[in-house]
Design a protein around this motif. Sequence first.
Motif, PDB file in Angstrom:
ATOM      1  N   THR A 248       0.816  -1.221   0.000  1.00 39.60           N
ATOM      2  CA  THR A 248       0.000   0.000   0.000  1.00 39.60           C
ATOM      3  C   THR A 248       0.845   1.266   0.000  1.00 39.60           C
ATOM      4  OG1 THR A 248      -0.160  -0.132   2.412  1.00 39.60           O
ATOM      5  CG2 THR A 248      -1.958  -1.123   1.133  1.00 39.60           C
ATOM      6  N   THR A 249       2.003   1.239   0.627  1.00 37.03           N
ATOM      7  CA  THR A 249       2.888   2.407   0.657  1.00 37.03           C
ATOM      8  C   THR A 249       3.723   2.443  -0.614  1.00 37.03           C
ATOM      9  OG1 THR A 249       3.030   2.301   3.064  1.00 37.03           O
ATOM     10  CG2 THR A 249       4.731   3.566   1.933  1.00 37.03           C
ATOM     11  N   HIS A 250       3.891   3.654  -1.174  1.00 39.74           N
ATOM     12  CA  HIS A 250       4.649   3.824  -2.420  1.00 39.74           C
ATOM     13  C   HIS A 250       5.703   4.905  -2.214  1.00 39.74           C
ATOM     14  CE1 HIS A 250       4.495   4.412  -7.095  1.00 39.74           C
ATOM     15  NE2 HIS A 250       5.706   4.168  -6.644  1.00 39.74           N
ATOM     16  N   LEU A 251       6.963   4.526  -2.397  1.00 44.49           N
ATOM     17  CA  LEU A 251       8.070   5.467  -2.279  1.00 44.49           C
ATOM     18  C   LEU A 251       8.717   5.691  -3.642  1.00 44.49           C
ATOM     19  CD1 LEU A 251       9.806   4.166   0.977  1.00 44.49           C
ATOM     20  CD2 LEU A 251       8.064   5.941   0.755  1.00 44.49           C
ATOM     21  N   LEU A 252       9.064   6.941  -3.912  1.00 42.27           N
ATOM     22  CA  LEU A 252       9.753   7.315  -5.142  1.00 42.27           C
ATOM     23  C   LEU A 252      11.205   7.646  -4.800  1.00 42.27           C
ATOM     24  CD1 LEU A 252       9.804   8.132  -8.180  1.00 42.27           C
ATOM     25  CD2 LEU A 252       9.083  10.424  -7.453  1.00 42.27           C
ATOM     26  N   LEU A 296      14.965  -8.773  -1.663  1.00 41.71           N
ATOM     27  CA  LEU A 296      14.532  -9.032  -0.287  1.00 41.71           C
ATOM     28  C   LEU A 296      13.015  -9.162  -0.162  1.00 41.71           C
ATOM     29  CD1 LEU A 296      16.904  -6.543   1.561  1.00 41.71           C
ATOM     30  CD2 LEU A 296      16.934  -9.038   1.791  1.00 41.71           C
ATOM     31  N   ARG A 297      12.303  -8.845  -1.250  1.00 44.91           N
ATOM     32  CA  ARG A 297      10.842  -8.921  -1.295  1.00 44.91           C
ATOM     33  C   ARG A 297      10.180  -8.084  -0.206  1.00 44.91           C
ATOM     34  NH1 ARG A 297       9.533 -15.169  -3.248  1.00 44.91           N
ATOM     35  NH2 ARG A 297      11.032 -15.146  -4.975  1.00 44.91           N
ATOM     36  N   LEU A 298      10.674  -6.873  -0.027  1.00 42.91           N
ATOM     37  CA  LEU A 298      10.087  -5.977   0.954  1.00 42.91           C
ATOM     38  C   LEU A 298       8.684  -5.583   0.500  1.00 42.91           C
ATOM     39  CD1 LEU A 298      13.133  -3.651   1.772  1.00 42.91           C
ATOM     40  CD2 LEU A 298      12.348  -5.686   2.995  1.00 42.91           C
ATOM     41  N   PRO A 299       7.719  -5.558   1.401  1.00 43.83           N
ATOM     42  CA  PRO A 299       6.325  -5.295   1.020  1.00 43.83           C
ATOM     43  C   PRO A 299       6.001  -3.809   0.873  1.00 43.83           C
ATOM     44  CG  PRO A 299       6.436  -5.771   3.351  1.00 43.83           C
ATOM     45  CD  PRO A 299       7.832  -5.917   2.838  1.00 43.83           C
ATOM     46  N   VAL A 300       6.804  -3.116   0.094  1.00 43.12           N
ATOM     47  CA  VAL A 300       6.626  -1.682  -0.154  1.00 43.12           C
ATOM     48  C   VAL A 300       6.772  -1.444  -1.653  1.00 43.12           C
ATOM     49  CG1 VAL A 300       7.453   0.651   0.346  1.00 43.12           C
ATOM     50  CG2 VAL A 300       7.624  -1.135   2.107  1.00 43.12           C
ATOM     51  N   LYS A 301       5.834  -0.708  -2.230  1.00 43.72           N
ATOM     52  CA  LYS A 301       5.915  -0.358  -3.649  1.00 43.72           C
ATOM     53  C   LYS A 301       6.990   0.721  -3.834  1.00 43.72           C
ATOM     54  CE  LYS A 301       1.926   0.174  -5.583  1.00 43.72           C
ATOM     55  NZ  LYS A 301       0.644   0.790  -6.059  1.00 43.72           N
ATOM     56  N   VAL A 302       7.906   0.503  -4.770  1.00 41.30           N
ATOM     57  CA  VAL A 302       9.017   1.433  -4.973  1.00 41.30           C
ATOM     58  C   VAL A 302       9.193   1.714  -6.456  1.00 41.30           C
ATOM     59  CG1 VAL A 302      11.492   1.827  -4.688  1.00 41.30           C
ATOM     60  CG2 VAL A 302      10.226   0.621  -2.901  1.00 41.30           C
ATOM     61  N   THR A 303       9.364   2.985  -6.781  1.00 42.42           N
ATOM     62  CA  THR A 303       9.744   3.391  -8.131  1.00 42.42           C
ATOM     63  C   THR A 303      11.087   4.088  -8.047  1.00 42.42           C
ATOM     64  OG1 THR A 303       7.455   3.691  -8.847  1.00 42.42           O
ATOM     65  CG2 THR A 303       9.163   4.819 -10.120  1.00 42.42           C
ATOM     66  N   THR A 394      18.201   9.199   8.813  1.00 42.95           N
ATOM     67  CA  THR A 394      19.373   9.133   9.675  1.00 42.95           C
ATOM     68  C   THR A 394      19.392   7.850  10.497  1.00 42.95           C
ATOM     69  OG1 THR A 394      18.222  10.465  11.350  1.00 42.95           O
ATOM     70  CG2 THR A 394      19.644  11.635   9.803  1.00 42.95           C
ATOM     71  N   LYS A 395      18.230   7.409  10.970  1.00 42.33           N
ATOM     72  CA  LYS A 395      18.169   6.164  11.742  1.00 42.33           C
ATOM     73  C   LYS A 395      18.478   4.957  10.859  1.00 42.33           C
ATOM     74  CE  LYS A 395      16.961   7.832  15.775  1.00 42.33           C
ATOM     75  NZ  LYS A 395      17.909   7.786  16.926  1.00 42.33           N
ATOM     76  N   ALA A 396      17.984   4.974   9.617  1.00 38.82           N
ATOM     77  CA  ALA A 396      18.300   3.886   8.686  1.00 38.82           C
ATOM     78  C   ALA A 396      19.802   3.829   8.446  1.00 38.82           C
ATOM     79  CB  ALA A 396      17.557   4.082   7.365  1.00 38.82           C
ATOM     80  N   GLY A 397      20.418   4.990   8.283  1.00 41.65           N
ATOM     81  CA  GLY A 397      21.858   5.029   8.092  1.00 41.65           C
ATOM     82  C   GLY A 397      22.620   4.479   9.285  1.00 41.65           C
ATOM     83  N   GLU A 398      22.165   4.820  10.488  1.00 45.37           N
ATOM     84  CA  GLU A 398      22.820   4.308  11.699  1.00 45.37           C
ATOM     85  C   GLU A 398      22.791   2.789  11.741  1.00 45.37           C
ATOM     86  OE1 GLU A 398      21.035   5.964  15.174  1.00 45.37           O
ATOM     87  OE2 GLU A 398      21.555   8.039  14.661  1.00 45.37           O
ATOM     88  N   ARG A 399      21.673   2.207  11.329  1.00 47.15           N
ATOM     89  CA  ARG A 399      21.528   0.751  11.407  1.00 47.15           C
ATOM     90  C   ARG A 399      22.441   0.022  10.426  1.00 47.15           C
ATOM     91  NH1 ARG A 399      16.055   2.312  12.122  1.00 47.15           N
ATOM     92  NH2 ARG A 399      15.541   1.901   9.938  1.00 47.15           N
ATOM     93  N   VAL A 400      22.827   0.688   9.339  1.00 48.80           N
ATOM     94  CA  VAL A 400      23.668   0.005   8.336  1.00 48.80           C
ATOM     95  C   VAL A 400      25.074   0.582   8.255  1.00 48.80           C
ATOM     96  CG1 VAL A 400      21.697  -0.722   6.960  1.00 48.80           C
ATOM     97  CG2 VAL A 400      22.797   1.480   6.456  1.00 48.80           C
ATOM     98  N   GLY A 401      25.401   1.496   9.159  1.00 38.60           N
ATOM     99  CA  GLY A 401      26.765   2.002   9.225  1.00 38.60           C
ATOM    100  C   GLY A 401      27.086   3.132   8.279  1.00 38.60           C
ATOM    101  N   ALA A 484      12.732  -0.555   4.115  1.00 38.75           N
ATOM    102  CA  ALA A 484      12.346  -1.610   5.057  1.00 38.75           C
ATOM    103  C   ALA A 484      11.622  -1.046   6.273  1.00 38.75           C
ATOM    104  CB  ALA A 484      13.582  -2.398   5.500  1.00 38.75           C
ATOM    105  N   SER A 485      11.943   0.193   6.644  1.00 43.17           N
ATOM    106  CA  SER A 485      11.303   0.800   7.816  1.00 43.17           C
ATOM    107  C   SER A 485       9.823   1.097   7.566  1.00 43.17           C
ATOM    108  CB  SER A 485      12.021   2.109   8.198  1.00 43.17           C
ATOM    109  OG  SER A 485      11.740   3.158   7.302  1.00 43.17           O
ATOM    110  N   TYR A 486       9.419   1.106   6.289  1.00 47.10           N
ATOM    111  CA  TYR A 486       8.003   1.322   5.946  1.00 47.10           C
ATOM    112  C   TYR A 486       7.253  -0.007   5.845  1.00 47.10           C
ATOM    113  CZ  TYR A 486       8.795   6.259   4.755  1.00 47.10           C
ATOM    114  OH  TYR A 486       9.093   7.603   4.795  1.00 47.10           O
ATOM    115  N   ALA A 487       7.963  -1.110   5.925  1.00 44.46           N
ATOM    116  CA  ALA A 487       7.338  -2.422   5.702  1.00 44.46           C
ATOM    117  C   ALA A 487       6.399  -2.758   6.857  1.00 44.46           C
ATOM    118  CB  ALA A 487       8.401  -3.492   5.549  1.00 44.46           C
TER     119      ALA A 487
END
Length: 487
Positions: A248-252, A296-303, A394-401, A484-487
């Motif tokens: 349902t969520t769509h990120l560009l 990874l088959r994340l359940p988020v629509k991405v363009t 910024t939080k996503a970046g912290e989690r992956v270095g 992934a944080s939107y999943a």
Amino acid sequence: MRNPLPPVPGKLLELEVSDDLKRGTPLATLIAAPSEEDGDAGLAEIGGVRPTGKAGDVQTVPTGGVRWLAGVGDGEPKQYRKAGAALVRAVTSALEEDVKAGEKAFRAFAVELPADAGAEHVEELAFGLLLGGYRFTVTAEEPKPSLRTVRLITRHEGAVGALERVRELAAAAAFARDLANTPSNVKTPAWLADTAARAAGGIPNLTVTARDEKWLAEQGFGGVLAVGGGSAAPPRLIELEYRPRGATTHLLLVGKGITFDTGGLSIKPADGMHLMRTDMAGGAAIIAAVRAIATLRLPVKVTGLVPAAENHVSGSSYRPGDIVRHYGGKTTEVGNTDAEGRMVLADALVYGIKKHKPDAVIDAATLTGAMKVSLGVRTGGVFATEDALAERVTKAGERVGEAWWRMPLLEDLAETVQGSLGDVRQAPGGPGGIVAALFLREFVGDVPWAHLDIAGPARADKTYADVVPGATGFAARTLVELVASYA
């Protein structure tokens, strides 16, 4: 004749998890530094070597069952990444020395983790091992014997699951490095589009469409056509669509894809121009991230959109003083042809928002040298219209270095990007990173938007942690983790 260009995307090491050592496999063990109370007496000799335990310090053991000692410092997870990267480089060097000495090449080695190492330690170690030995060399020589497998010796139950995610994140960073490192006599906009399509082949729910210069002209992509007009290699718009069932969520995601940047008529100094093969690092991060998101088959629509062009010098180059009409109709007064990234991003942002109506938009670009002055070369800048979105990045970046720092969209400067002959001015002067972001904001409307300026961390001139000289793949991991944080 064999193609001297390495395969893109390249192949990563295989990582295995086991609770025992396979006979004959060279072994490395991880050693924590002694506490201040214990001092040097806290670490006993191993095979005649007294380990330091310093993070990233790798020592070779001449005798006994352990061949390498790798320090993990105070044992914090981030020190494991540093240790893994230094270790894989040391082991690769040892492999090459063995081959030179006429010994049989080993293709695997094992790493023994401390008993108290958890899933986060495994993840960080894996990042270091997978990316620390990255190489990209264009040569006619036959490939040298290389490592293929690393076995992690641990009894932690979550180790296998931790590696599944890390493999794809590391693969995204490595793929982005491959794309940005590819020399620009090969990497035309058409090559970039073809490579993106080939890399996406066979991945469920992922499609890639390349729009050519005729389509761009018909649709009115004035910014992309202006920037690409001076080159014999015509521009492309690369459109990646990941459509998982039920999302349902769509990120560009939009990335600058300037495959080489001379600066155009506002030509760059010669000294650093050779580095401009990496000026499409933002677009590389988008292509690699969308591929990983789909894998990874994340359940988020991405363009993903990558406006790709070569900013060259010729009789058909665009000029300072030109008025360019973008997709959607807005016009820009050109002040400096070397501020080309914002020109192509403006077209793609408007097109993507109008066509796909996303819930949020994130763009990534090596946009301004000013950000290298502001934040150095290891931290990316985040400009955002919403606090929540900035914090997600910024939080996503912290989690992956990957390190990010939020920058201001100063309203006092907003009027400087307003035009007199056109709607907006492309290069009005002032603090470069901020005014560039304010220019882009003119093309996003009310959609939540974050602009990631990666001009500093997209390239490295020396080794640190899991980074080696050349393109770093910065932002690819953050983008995957953000989605992934939107999943």
